[in-house]
Design a protein around this motif. Structure first.
Motif, PDB file in Angstrom:
ATOM      1  N   GLY A  24       4.060   7.354  -3.508  1.00 48.40           N
ATOM      2  CA  GLY A  24       4.252   8.023  -4.791  1.00 48.40           C
ATOM      3  C   GLY A  24       5.695   8.335  -5.126  1.00 48.40           C
ATOM      4  O   GLY A  24       5.958   9.111  -6.044  1.00 48.40           O
ATOM      5  N   GLN A  84       5.473   2.006  -5.511  1.00 49.69           N
ATOM      6  CA  GLN A  84       4.774   3.287  -5.634  1.00 49.69           C
ATOM      7  C   GLN A  84       3.813   3.496  -4.465  1.00 49.69           C
ATOM      8  O   GLN A  84       3.762   4.572  -3.854  1.00 49.69           O
ATOM      9  N   ARG A  85       3.068   2.458  -4.139  1.00 55.04           N
ATOM     10  CA  ARG A  85       2.068   2.548  -3.068  1.00 55.04           C
ATOM     11  C   ARG A  85       2.721   2.772  -1.704  1.00 55.04           C
ATOM     12  O   ARG A  85       2.337   3.682  -0.951  1.00 55.04           O
ATOM     13  N   LEU A  86       3.705   1.959  -1.385  1.00 55.65           N
ATOM     14  CA  LEU A  86       4.285   2.000  -0.045  1.00 55.65           C
ATOM     15  C   LEU A  86       5.173   3.223   0.178  1.00 55.65           C
ATOM     16  O   LEU A  86       5.334   3.682   1.310  1.00 55.65           O
ATOM     17  N   GLN A 128       4.171  -1.190  -8.775  1.00 55.62           N
ATOM     18  CA  GLN A 128       2.979  -0.667  -8.110  1.00 55.62           C
ATOM     19  C   GLN A 128       3.090  -0.726  -6.590  1.00 55.62           C
ATOM     20  O   GLN A 128       2.626   0.175  -5.889  1.00 55.62           O
ATOM     21  N   GLU A 129       3.718  -1.786  -6.077  1.00 52.20           N
ATOM     22  CA  GLU A 129       3.893  -1.888  -4.621  1.00 52.20           C
ATOM     23  C   GLU A 129       4.893  -0.853  -4.111  1.00 52.20           C
ATOM     24  O   GLU A 129       4.688  -0.244  -3.051  1.00 52.20           O
TER      25      GLU A 129
END
Length: 235
Positions: free
Chosen positions: A188, A183-185, A180-181
């Motif tokens: 996408g 993906q966020r940073l 998730q990190e």
């Protein structure tokens, strides 16, 4: 002149929340080393220097992998006498690439280690290849570019997936979700293999600067990461 790769291993031996062993994961150094050993020199560093704790579980799980078992038997000096990160901060000119193996350890020290963060920034500014596999990309999460954007902004990246973490029963013990990190940073840009524990790598670029950014998803991706670093070095 033989190219030189700086390998950064975790110094985190245990998870502070439950005392379970973490450390670094054997095949994620063994396989890249095996691919590149005849072409490059390796210098291994860690936050604390000295012995970088290996995951004994990784040694057991990969006992039947000839590359990993041979590396473990013959190359202990690489991780039992590592250089302190503070001693290589001003030596970036000596190296041609930097590489972060995984294991759960980086989730507890390298993701927030200021010397590691500074080192990666220096490699990025010098446009030198930067690589990581499995949980190794945790070391990238707090690294920023001169613009203030994340190192991995707009990049295609991968790392150990939530599905894989769940399969190990390790999700609750982790301080954050690496998937998730990333993906966020990246905005996408995270991707993963169709099957959990399948091989997956991305070769991308650092925004603004243009150096190669190589990431692999899991232990099965170590060999391909090593090969990609070799290509990035023109070998």
């Amino acid at each position: 002149m033989t190219p030189k790769i700086l390998v950064v291993l975790t110094s985190a031996a245990t998870n502070p929340s439950n005392g379970q062993e973490v450390g670094w994961y054997l095949p994620e150094l063994a396989h890249p080393w095996d691919v590149l050993k005849s072409k490059v020199d390796f210098v291994v560093a860690s936050p604390k220097g000295g012995v970088a704790p290996i995951s004994t579980k990784s040694v057991e799980l990969f006992a039947s992998d000839p590359v990993s078992s041979k590396f473990f038997a013959e190359q202990k000096a690489l991780w039992e006498d590592t250089v302190k990160l503070s001693d290589v901060l001003d030596r970036v000119d000596e190296f041609d690439a930097i590489y972060y193996p995984g294991g759960h350890g980086p989730m507890f020290d390298l993701y927030s280690d200021l010397e590691s963060i500074s080192l990666i920034q220096k490699f990025a500014l010098a446009k030198k290849p930067i690589g990581a596999v499995c949980h190794g990309p945790a070391a990238f999460l707090n690294v920023t570019l001169p613009s203030g954007e994340p190192l991995i902004a707009s990049a295609a990246v991968t790392g150990f997936s939530d599905e894989e973490e769940d399969a190990l029963g390790a999700t609750a013990a982790m301080p954050f979700s690496l998937e998730q990190e990333l993906q966020r940073l990246s905005g996408g840009g995270y991707g993963k293999a169709d099957e959990k524990f399948g091989e997956k790598i991305f070769v991308s670029q650092v925004k603004e600067l243009g150096g190669a950014l190589v990431t692999g998803q899991n232990p099965a991706s170590g060999k391909a990461v090593g090969e990609a670093l070799g290509v990035a070095l023109g070998l």
